[in-house]
Scaffold this active site. Structure first.
Site, PDB file in Angstrom:
ATOM      1  N   THR A   8      -8.396   6.699  -2.192  1.00  0.00           N
ATOM      2  CA  THR A   8      -9.762   6.201  -2.337  1.00  0.00           C
ATOM      3  C   THR A   8     -10.752   7.339  -2.080  1.00  0.00           C
ATOM      4  OG1 THR A   8      -9.547   5.394  -0.066  1.00  0.00           O
ATOM      5  CG2 THR A   8      -9.367   3.765  -1.825  1.00  0.00           C
ATOM      6  N   HIS A  59       0.797  -1.234   0.000  1.00  0.00           N
ATOM      7  CA  HIS A  59       0.000   0.000   0.000  1.00  0.00           C
ATOM      8  C   HIS A  59       0.826   1.279   0.000  1.00  0.00           C
ATOM      9  CE1 HIS A  59      -3.988  -1.851   0.761  1.00  0.00           C
ATOM     10  NE2 HIS A  59      -3.271  -2.765   1.407  1.00  0.00           N
ATOM     11  N   LYS A 113       1.090  14.444   0.713  1.00  0.00           N
ATOM     12  CA  LYS A 113      -0.261  14.736   0.212  1.00  0.00           C
ATOM     13  C   LYS A 113      -0.453  16.226  -0.080  1.00  0.00           C
ATOM     14  CE  LYS A 113      -2.264  10.823   2.804  1.00  0.00           C
ATOM     15  NZ  LYS A 113      -2.954   9.968   1.813  1.00  0.00           N
ATOM     16  N   LYS A 161      -8.223  14.005   4.155  1.00  0.00           N
ATOM     17  CA  LYS A 161      -7.332  12.839   4.178  1.00  0.00           C
ATOM     18  C   LYS A 161      -6.368  13.026   5.337  1.00  0.00           C
ATOM     19  CE  LYS A 161      -6.157  14.002  -0.131  1.00  0.00           C
ATOM     20  NZ  LYS A 161      -6.340  12.782  -0.888  1.00  0.00           N
ATOM     21  N   ARG A 162      -5.613  11.961   5.683  1.00  0.00           N
ATOM     22  CA  ARG A 162      -4.575  12.125   6.686  1.00  0.00           C
ATOM     23  C   ARG A 162      -3.614  13.229   6.284  1.00  0.00           C
ATOM     24  NH1 ARG A 162      -4.165   8.262  11.007  1.00  0.00           N
ATOM     25  NH2 ARG A 162      -2.270   9.367  11.570  1.00  0.00           N
ATOM     26  N   LYS A 175     -14.419   8.465  -3.813  1.00  0.00           N
ATOM     27  CA  LYS A 175     -15.663   8.815  -3.102  1.00  0.00           C
ATOM     28  C   LYS A 175     -16.153  10.190  -3.534  1.00  0.00           C
ATOM     29  CE  LYS A 175     -13.751   6.089   0.580  1.00  0.00           C
ATOM     30  NZ  LYS A 175     -12.819   6.124   1.728  1.00  0.00           N
TER      31      LYS A 175
HETATM   32  C1  26V Z   1       2.452   6.226   4.576  1.00  0.00           C
HETATM   33  C2  26V Z   1       3.587   6.890   4.958  1.00  0.00           C
HETATM   34  C3  26V Z   1       4.132   7.905   4.057  1.00  0.00           C
HETATM   35  C4  26V Z   1       5.385   8.568   4.499  1.00  0.00           C
HETATM   36  C5  26V Z   1       5.627   8.583   5.964  1.00  0.00           C
HETATM   37  C6  26V Z   1       5.414   7.255   6.610  1.00  0.00           C
HETATM   38  C7  26V Z   1       4.168   6.602   6.185  1.00  0.00           C
HETATM   39  C8  26V Z   1       3.561   5.679   7.009  1.00  0.00           C
HETATM   40  C9  26V Z   1       2.429   5.055   6.628  1.00  0.00           C
HETATM   41  C10 26V Z   1       1.875   5.299   5.425  1.00  0.00           C
HETATM   42  C11 26V Z   1       0.638   4.568   5.034  1.00  0.00           C
HETATM   43  C12 26V Z   1       0.957   3.205   4.566  1.00  0.00           C
HETATM   44  C13 26V Z   1      -0.202   2.336   4.246  1.00  0.00           C
HETATM   45  C14 26V Z   1      -1.416   3.037   3.725  1.00  0.00           C
HETATM   46  O1  26V Z   1      -2.297   3.385   4.456  1.00  0.00           O
HETATM   47  N1  26V Z   1      -1.491   3.226   2.415  1.00  0.00           N
HETATM   48  C15 26V Z   1      -2.662   3.790   1.746  1.00  0.00           C
HETATM   49  O2  26V Z   1      -3.444   2.698   1.301  1.00  0.00           O
HETATM   50  C16 26V Z   1      -4.609   3.104   0.624  1.00  0.00           C
HETATM   51  C17 26V Z   1      -5.390   1.864   0.287  1.00  0.00           C
HETATM   52  O3  26V Z   1      -4.686   1.077  -0.628  1.00  0.00           O
HETATM   53  C18 26V Z   1      -4.238   3.912  -0.619  1.00  0.00           C
HETATM   54  O4  26V Z   1      -5.413   4.354  -1.243  1.00  0.00           O
HETATM   55  C19 26V Z   1      -3.374   5.100  -0.227  1.00  0.00           C
HETATM   56  O5  26V Z   1      -2.933   5.779  -1.390  1.00  0.00           O
HETATM   57  C20 26V Z   1      -2.196   4.642   0.597  1.00  0.00           C
HETATM   58  O6  26V Z   1      -1.469   5.745   1.103  1.00  0.00           O
END
Ligand code: 26V
Length: 804
Positions: A648, A349, A546, A540-541, A652
């Protein structure tokens, strides 16, 4: 087949017998519990029926392992699936309340951080609706995602005790309790490894029944709660030492207490590793015991069981399954490995290197000594195979290894997941391409057929039918109600975009939804919004990648331009933000603070005549999203190209008739292909261009020096224009761009972004043309139903079939 229970809700009876209150004294919260009883009973019946049918057919099932399920509220969805909504509404009316208000009494089940967790919830809805034999497995966190308070413009995290008043939706399975072991050492006994564990905790099962829509089939979300083994604290209790007894109990139960809210850096904490192993061990044991009960032998395991890893959090299940098959069930290693790699599949992801999960070898040795041995053996065999393919290429082996040997030795959970799976997928076309070009390039060289794409989707039941009843009713009267189960039917909207009456009706729905959103903001924040203004939404987060800050730079630039030229006929705008920042992510929290500070100045500036407003909606989550999505005109999807795996929220918002302003990133690209480039505002550097900037010495300071408008915006922020009481407050934020190298290329994309907003304004002035394009967006969203996504997983990865 008819339900045994009547569809007419007897609320007085439920209040008296189940809730225990006099009907005349029932509060809305009491009514919520009473209303829930009828769907709860019907779901229980459907669950029993579904299990019996699957067992009778010896069905192959998919097990979706995920640390997160961001479910939100259940009542509205259950009533819709069971076709009880009109009955519930009239029963609630008889008590002089509105069903919507009663539904609002339910706490969100916020057992997830963001996109990944919500995706899992949409997938359960689709698995149930498609009638796939399926279980979700996760953790029954006592506390979900923190609640976000805003105090003087700053985020303050509050605990989320969502279970404090109980939930009507769980079924405790008293008989299902799995012992999970930790720690200790491994001994050889008769040449065989024996794990002498040091501690044990019990995993107790709690089921949530996930209704299918248009079917009696249901899916199961089985969540595990940690409990002390029954024997453990008896002694302390018997001797009257309650404090000590409570302490012991807590040591066991803390495993399932709280969701890790860290979405900025992976939480490298021992408790987190224990959480991962806890739910994996309980789930795999449950899967094996169900298989043995139904089929008698493990030889057929891979024919009947597919296990999906939602990101790397459950990756330890590869080692756990190997341990159970070899150590506990005496299967030969090679046979067990052949089964495991047929059973597992894995979704990645994120590409962000800092988000990839690794664990110190020393910690795994301490918590899971037998699993470490198994991981090392898997690694040995991997490196032997790779060495035969490219003899002497040590770099290749070092990059593939399950162990990162640079510095403190660490286990790479993504590598374990890839090696243990027969299929590995990304979540959008671009993301899946980048995966095999970057982090998994070496594995793709080894096993090219293992890698594939399955683009994300969202459930139209929650994100259209439930969140947007106005648009749903318009679609029903225009196309019939088939779109709920076949979202491709939305395509049939295209000709209606040319019908002036339909456009009027569509825009009237949008207007009503904007009024609903404005009323919510008024209630929560006391701020009046103009529903006639363009609602520009980024929800979003909070993450640097982002680029909420890019959005805010545009807001400040627009503010300056409006003041410079107040007599221009500016299109009125309301810029809406919502989202949480990880509690340790300082810069993300600063940006939330800055949004509030900018909002305070802009919203109070009468020279603007109300034509620009900035709003931050607190505590973004599933239920808040259900109010925001339908009220948006413009959807901000502006991540640096190549960083957002899919998104996602983009789906929506477009599904609810917002136009997207976005980069060529994640699923934005596929959305553009479906709705048409003319119906979106695409801007910015593409992924390969961003990569080139990273190669070629990108210099944000140059942009600052050569673009007076960029400089004016940054200077006003860093100079304290929005924080006069503390002029240096945002030095750090601006320094991250100018001194820190602007890692996410905000300045490189700024001009093009502002130009795209100019096109947005121009189109918004042409109301009719805007309506056409908004309708085109809805019409193009059929492929982004999670039903399509789950069908792809089911046929191409899991090989599971509906029983019907
Ligand atoms: C992202 C990041 C980015 C940089 C800093 C550290 C960090 C830590 C965690 C994450 C999220 C990782 C997993 C996640 O939630 N990914 C999301 O998954 C969604 C469903 O597939 C997707 O739509 C999002 O684009 C994706 O960020």
């Amino acid at each position: 087949m008819n339900d045994r229970t009547s569809n007419d809700l007897d609320l007085d009876h439920e209040l008296l017998t189940n809730v225990g209150v006099a009907p005349s004294e029932a509060t809305p919260a009491d009514l919520m519990r009473a209303v829930a009883q009828t769907p709860r009973q019907q779901l229980a019946e459907r669950w029993v029926e579904t299990q019996a049918a699957e067992r009778a057919k010896g069905a192959r099932r998919v097990y979706y392992l995920s640390m997160e399920f961001l479910i939100g509220r259940t009542l509205g969805n259950a009533l819709a699936a069971l076709e009880l909504r009109p009955h519930a509404a009239s029963a609630v009316h008889a008590h002089a309340h509105r069903l919507e208000d009663v539904e609002g009494e339910e706490a969100d089940a916020a057992l997830g951080n963001g996109g990944l967790g919500r995706l899992a919830a949409c997938f359960l809805d689709s698995m149930a609706t498609l009638g796939l034999p399926s279980f979700g497995y996760g953790i029954r966190y006592e506390y979900g995602m923190f609640a976000q308070d805003i105090v003087a413009g700053r985020q303050v995290e509050q605990p989320d005790p969502w279970l404090a008043d109980g939930t009507p939706w769980e079924f405790p399975r008293a008989g299902i309790s799995v012992p999970v072991n930790f720690g200790g050492w491994v001994e050889e006994v008769d040449g065989k490894p024996v794990w002498r564990h040091a501690g044990q905790v019990c995993a107790k099962a709690y089921d949530m029944v996930i209704p299918g829509h248009g079917t009696r089939k249901v899916s199961t979300l089985r969540l595990w709660k940690a409990a002390a083994p029954a024997h453990i604290d008896l002694h302390a209790f018997n001797s009257g030492d309650y404090a000590r007894a409570a302490e012991v109990k807590n040591e066991f139960e803390n495993i399932s207490w709280v969701l890790y809210p860290n979405d900025s850096t992976p939480a490298g904490r021992e408790l987190r590793l224990r959480q991962e192993y806890f739910f994996v061990a309980a789930s795999v044991a449950d899967i094996l015991s169900r298989h043995l009960a139904e089929h008698g032998s493990l030889a057929s395991l891979a024919d009947k069981v597919a296990i999906h890893l939602n990101d790397t959090h459950p990756a330890i299940s590869v080692a756990e399954l190997m341990r159970l098959l070899t150590d506990e069930h005496g299967m030969a290693w090679a046979d067990a490995w052949a089964q495991a790699t047929r059973i597992f599949s894995y979704t990645n992801h994120t590409l962000m290197p800092e988000a990839l999960e690794t664990w110190p070898v020393a910690l795994i040795q301490q918590v899971l000594p037998r699993h470490l041995q198994i991981i090392l053996r898997i690694n040995h065999e991997l490196l032997s195979e790779a060495g035969r393919l490219r003899p002497g290429d040590d770099g290749f082996l070092r990059r593939l290894s399950l162990i990162d040997e640079t510095g403190e030795r660490r286990v790479r959970m993504a590598h374990l997941s890839v090696v243990g799976s027969h299929k590995v997928n990304g979540v959008s076309a671009l993301h899946s391409q980048l995966l095999v070009k970057t982090i998994f390039a070496d594995f793709a060289a080894l096993w090219p057929d293992r890698f594939t794409n399955v683009t994300n989707g969202v459930t139209p039941r929650r994100w259209l039918a439930q969140a947007n009843p106005g648009l749903a009713a318009l679609l029903d009267s225009t196309l019939g109600d088939g779109w709920r189960l076949d979202l491709d039917r939305l395509r049939e909207l295209r000709p209606h975009a040319e019908d002036p009456a339909f456009r009027e009706a569509f825009m009237a729905v949008k207007r009503a939804n904007k009024e609903r959103l404005a009323a919510y903001v008024k209630r929560e924040l006391g701020l009046a919004l103009d529903p006639g203004s363009l609602f520009d939404v980024q929800v979003k987060r909070f993450h640097e990648y982002k680029r909420q800050l890019l959005n805010l730079l545009h807001v400040v630039g627009r503010y300056q331009a409006m003041l410079a030229d107040p007599h221009v006929d500016w299109v009125p705008r309301t810029v809406i933000f919502a989202g949480k920042a990880a509690s340790s992510y300082h810069l993300a929290k600063q940006i939330i603070h800055l949004i509030h500070d900018v909002g305070a100045v802009i919203n109070a500036d009468h020279r603007l005549k109300g034509r620009l407003k900035v709003v931050f909606v607190p505590n973004y989550g599933v239920s808040v999203a259900e109010t925001i999505m339908p009220g948006a005109d413009l959807s901000e999807q502006i991540s640096t190209a190549g960083t957002e795996a899919s998104g996602t929220g983009n789906m929506k918002l477009a599904l609810n008739g917002a136009l997207t302003i976005g980069t060529e990133d994640g699923a934005n690209i596929e959305i553009r292909d479906q709705v048409g480039a003319d119906n979106m505002f695409i801007f910015g550097h593409r992924a390969h261009e961003i990569a080139a900037l990273n190669q070629g010495g990108y210099q944000p300071l140059r942009i600052y020096q050569n673009h007076p408008r960029v400089a004016a915006v940054l200077d006003s922020i860093s100079g304290g224009r929005f924080s006069p009481g503390e002029p240096d407050r945002y030095r750090g934020v601006v320094d991250a761009l100018l001194g820190g190298g602007d890692h996410y290329k905000l300045l490189a994309d700024y001009d093009d972004y502002v130009a795209a907003h100019g096109r947005v304004d121009a189109l918004y002035r042409e109301r009719d043309e805007w309506a056409r394009r908004a309708i085109a967006n809805v019409a193009g969203m059929g492929p982004f139903s999670s039903d399509r996504t789950i069908r792809e997983y089911a046929t191409q990865i899991w090989r599971v079939r509906s029983l019907e």
